[in-house]
Scaffold this active site. Structure first.
Site, mmCIF file in Angstrom:
data_model
loop_
_atom_site.group_PDB
_atom_site.id
_atom_site.type_symbol
_atom_site.label_atom_id
_atom_site.label_comp_id
_atom_site.label_asym_id
_atom_site.label_seq_id
_atom_site.Cartn_x
_atom_site.Cartn_y
_atom_site.Cartn_z
ATOM 1 N N GLY A 122 5.080 -1.114 2.636
ATOM 2 C CA GLY A 122 4.207 0.046 2.557
ATOM 3 C C GLY A 122 4.963 1.359 2.546
ATOM 4 O O GLY A 122 5.990 1.504 3.215
ATOM 5 N N HIS A 163 0.810 -1.214 0.000
ATOM 6 C CA HIS A 163 0.000 0.000 0.000
ATOM 7 C C HIS A 163 0.846 1.267 0.000
ATOM 8 O O HIS A 163 1.905 1.339 0.616
ATOM 9 C CB HIS A 163 -0.932 0.004 1.214
ATOM 10 C CG HIS A 163 -0.198 -0.086 2.531
ATOM 11 N ND1 HIS A 163 0.251 1.017 3.207
ATOM 12 C CD2 HIS A 163 0.167 -1.153 3.283
ATOM 13 C CE1 HIS A 163 0.848 0.643 4.323
ATOM 14 N NE2 HIS A 163 0.816 -0.681 4.383
ATOM 15 N N ASP A 164 0.377 2.264 -0.735
ATOM 16 C CA ASP A 164 0.958 3.610 -0.754
ATOM 17 C C ASP A 164 2.358 3.657 -1.343
ATOM 18 O O ASP A 164 3.069 4.647 -1.176
ATOM 19 C CB ASP A 164 0.964 4.231 0.653
ATOM 20 C CG ASP A 164 -0.415 4.264 1.279
ATOM 21 O OD1 ASP A 164 -1.278 5.019 0.782
ATOM 22 O OD2 ASP A 164 -0.650 3.502 2.240
#
Length: 262
Positions: free
Chosen positions: A143, A125-126
């Protein structure tokens, strides 16, 4: 909306609300969920899962068993409508996982253009991936990781959350990166340490000898001069006035959150 020139295998499952562009192909037993947009000319092979909100650009190739736009593995995630955005002309090989972002950060995971993501690479994520990168087999981007343009992360390497792998850098196979890899640097090991400049990559990308000499001087200032980073920064800033490429090293030192590999 599915363009009339798109070729969808009868066994594929396409939810309502999907936008599929011209000349897209979707292979057998692929699932594409609602709120997914796929740009012109993209090839989605068999047994792929794509969930949204996700935007995929043009002329990408997505190989079997890739999972694109799935919700992330962060325990803080609780179903928010975060996104994945993938650019153009990327090659996403078998079993690659690209997860959406979290509201605790940007809310979006971003993959640029002309990247090669090899078998079973994991993009958490991100993450922000630039252009022309090589993410090797079974490599892990934790992440909030950033990978700069033309960088390479080789097979079985793991990048710790919140780290940056700088532009034109190269992380050798089986490495564990727990701090930032500055631009242009060749890194290897567990934990990864610097081994000079990524000269092969720089030469392949058109860097000429005078510029390479300038980058060598900058590397020596950082790693071999015995100076603190506070003492190195003004030296690099002065060099960057003549050689803008050195400015990427200045930015890396000024913006690092976890420090740089030493």
């Amino acid at each position: 909306m599915i363009h009339e020139t798109a070729k969808i295998h009868p066994s594929a499952v396409i939810e309502d609300g999907v936008k599929i562009g011209a000349n897209v192909t979707v292979g057998p037993f692929t699932y594409i969920g609602a709120d997914v947009e796929i740009g012109d000319g993209t090839e989605v092979m068999s047994h792929v899962v794509i969930k949204g909100p996700t935007i995929i650009g043009q002329d990408n190739r997505i190989f079997p068993f890739a999972v694109i736009g799935e919700e992330c593995q962060d325990k803080k995630y609780s179903g928010e409508a975060t996104r994945l955005v993938v650019g153009d002309r990327n090659v996403i090989r078998e079993s690659v996982q690209l997860h959406r972002g979290t509201t605790q950060d940007k809310g979006v995971t971003t993959v640029g253009n002309d990247n090669l993501l090899c078998v079973n690479a994991h993009v958490a994520h991100d993450v922000v991936i630039g252009d022309h990168t090589h993410i090797g087999n079974n490599s892990i981007l934790g992440g909030h990781v950033t990978v700069g343009d033309h960088a390479g992360v080789m097979a079985l390497s793991a990048i710790h959350p919140f780290c940056t792998v700088g532009a034109y850098s190269y992380v050798g196979g089986c490495s564990a990166v727990v701090q930032d890899v500055p631009p242009y640097v060749l890194a290897q090991g567990n934990h990864a340490t610097p081994f000079g400049l990524n000269l092969v990559g720089l030469q392949r990308n058109g860097f000429e000898k005078p510029e390479l000499h300038a980058l060598r001087r900058a590397y020596k200032e950082i790693y071999r001069s015995g100076k603190t980073l506070a003492e190195v920064k003004p030296v690099l800033a002065e060099m960057a006035e003549e050689w803008p490429s050195v400015g990427l090293l200045c930015d890396a030192l000024n913006n690092t959150e976890r420090g740089i590999i030493r």
